[in-house]
Design an enzyme around this catalytic site. Sequence first.
Site, short mmCIF file in Angstrom:
data_model
loop_
_atom_site.label_atom_id
_atom_site.label_comp_id
_atom_site.label_asym_id
_atom_site.label_seq_id
_atom_site.Cartn_x
_atom_site.Cartn_y
_atom_site.Cartn_z
CB CYS A 29 -0.85 0.05 1.27
SG CYS A 29 -1.78 -1.43 1.54
N GLY A 55 -0.94 0.97 -5.02
CA GLY A 55 -2.24 0.36 -4.75
C GLY A 55 -3.31 0.91 -5.64
N GLY A 130 2.40 -2.67 4.87
CA GLY A 130 3.22 -3.75 5.41
C GLY A 130 2.36 -4.95 5.70
CB CYS A 264 11.54 -4.20 1.27
SG CYS A 264 10.99 -4.96 -0.26
CE1 TYR A 270 6.48 -3.98 -11.02
CE2 TYR A 270 5.73 -4.34 -8.78
CZ TYR A 270 5.45 -4.12 -10.10
OH TYR A 270 4.16 -4.02 -10.52
CB CYS A 410 6.90 -11.09 0.08
SG CYS A 410 7.13 -9.66 1.17
CB CYS A 460 14.18 -7.52 3.85
SG CYS A 460 13.19 -9.03 3.66
#
Length: 488
Positions: A29, A55, A130, A264, A270, A410, A460
Amino acid sequence: MEPRRQTPGPRSVRRALPVVDTDALHDECGVVGISGVDYAAEQAYLALYALQHRGQEAAGIVTFDEAGPHTLKGEGLVGDVFKTWSLPKLTGRTAVGHVRYSTAGGSDLDNIQPITARYAHGHIALAHNGNLTNHYDLRRRLVEEGAIFRSSSDSEAVVHLIAKSRHDTVDAQIDDALTHLEGAYSLVIAIDDVVYAARDPRGFRPLVLGRKDGGHVVVSETCALDIMGAEYVRDLEPGEVIRMENGRVTPLRSLPPADRAAPCIFELVYFARPDSRIWGISVDRARRAFGRKLAQEHPVDADAVIAVPDSANSAALGYAEESGIPFELGMLRHHYVGRTFIQPSQDSRDFGARMKYNPVREVLEGKRVVVVDDSLVRGTTSTSLVRMLRGAGAREVHLRIGSPPVRFPCFYGIDMPTKRELIASSLSVDEIEERLGVDSLGYLSLEGMVEAVAEAGPYCTACFSGDYPAPLVDVEKGHLTPEGPGRC
Ligand code: AMP
């Protein structure tokens, strides 16, 4: 004699809840919070408009003034949900907004954020980016204690935790609620006209602080600050909690630090917009660096480098710069593609890709082309694209991917399919090459990717490495399978 009624004990409550709730939402989001800015709703609208790529399924804004909260939420794009006649009804100088990617759980309006509720200390509006990895565990406990959930979203658990906290101040209640959360969260929470913003201790998802007309804003990405005409102040630190009241920012506290921060890396690959800065790095520069590394690791003799637009444009430019092979516009992307009700009567195999992409025959005919994409997930898009490029006359198609093979699901908020559906989880690079029908296939290595953006991190990289930095509580407790939350 009346039949004895059974009082439902904790065991029966437990049995009534599905162990794996396939309706759960994965919150990929964009969020915004505004304090002390005139026409906060208009500003929130602009921010959400810029964050639309995070989103497209639903959007919502809640504003606050003396008359209380004003809420407008709906399914669809930001421009569809908010109209020139409806936006001015959202009065006030405080706002929280959200755009949501996924729609598991169907078209349930209760799942659209900001989540709103009223409790002892005021009205709450909460927006979350998240995914909590102890969502089912929390929900089960809260339900056993009597909570009634209105949505299937993990974010609603946070609202319940705030409401049931025994602390007397709202600051302390927020703090208390956050200590129960595990996993990934960038949260914006308004309690009446006070806005709280928090990032989880590992900092999986971005959240940026900006200044606007004497007030302050928090947004998921800096591209939202640009459109609002707001000045970048800084990124919120992992574990940081702030309060914004009448436009003033007060640092509340830092949550206990995690063993390591874990922003991340897929945001850089992306998800984020190339005109944003994420983790202090320009996303465009990061993708170009991935493309350059990719060219070093997987060189090929070819006539043109083309991108799968738009997410791979920067990586393809990097590949072209490093290899010296000219960058060409070999494919166009339809920008207004949305849901379509038209289903072709036959030959629908490549229909989805054809709706979105079209090859430029003049660029491709008789050429050996390097096609750069940012990532391979299921592999379905690439399979269609390769057929399309060959159909447009490409003599050789060499596929280069600006990230390593996505092998693991994920659990931290990127909307990925389950492990089984990830093409690289079961096939080797050679097998994928054959399946896609390309002349050659090359992925950026994990080491190469991390090295290309070494100025931030450690990251991550779970979807590539299977190394999950935050405990997967729901998996460990058997509420969720290791296959992953899956695409909704
Ligand atoms: P596919 O391999 O057919 O699943 O599609 C991969 C393409 O989808 C890549 O080129 C990405 O640009 C894009 N992509 C990667 N991750 C996601 C995601 N989580 N949600 C939507 N699209 C994605």
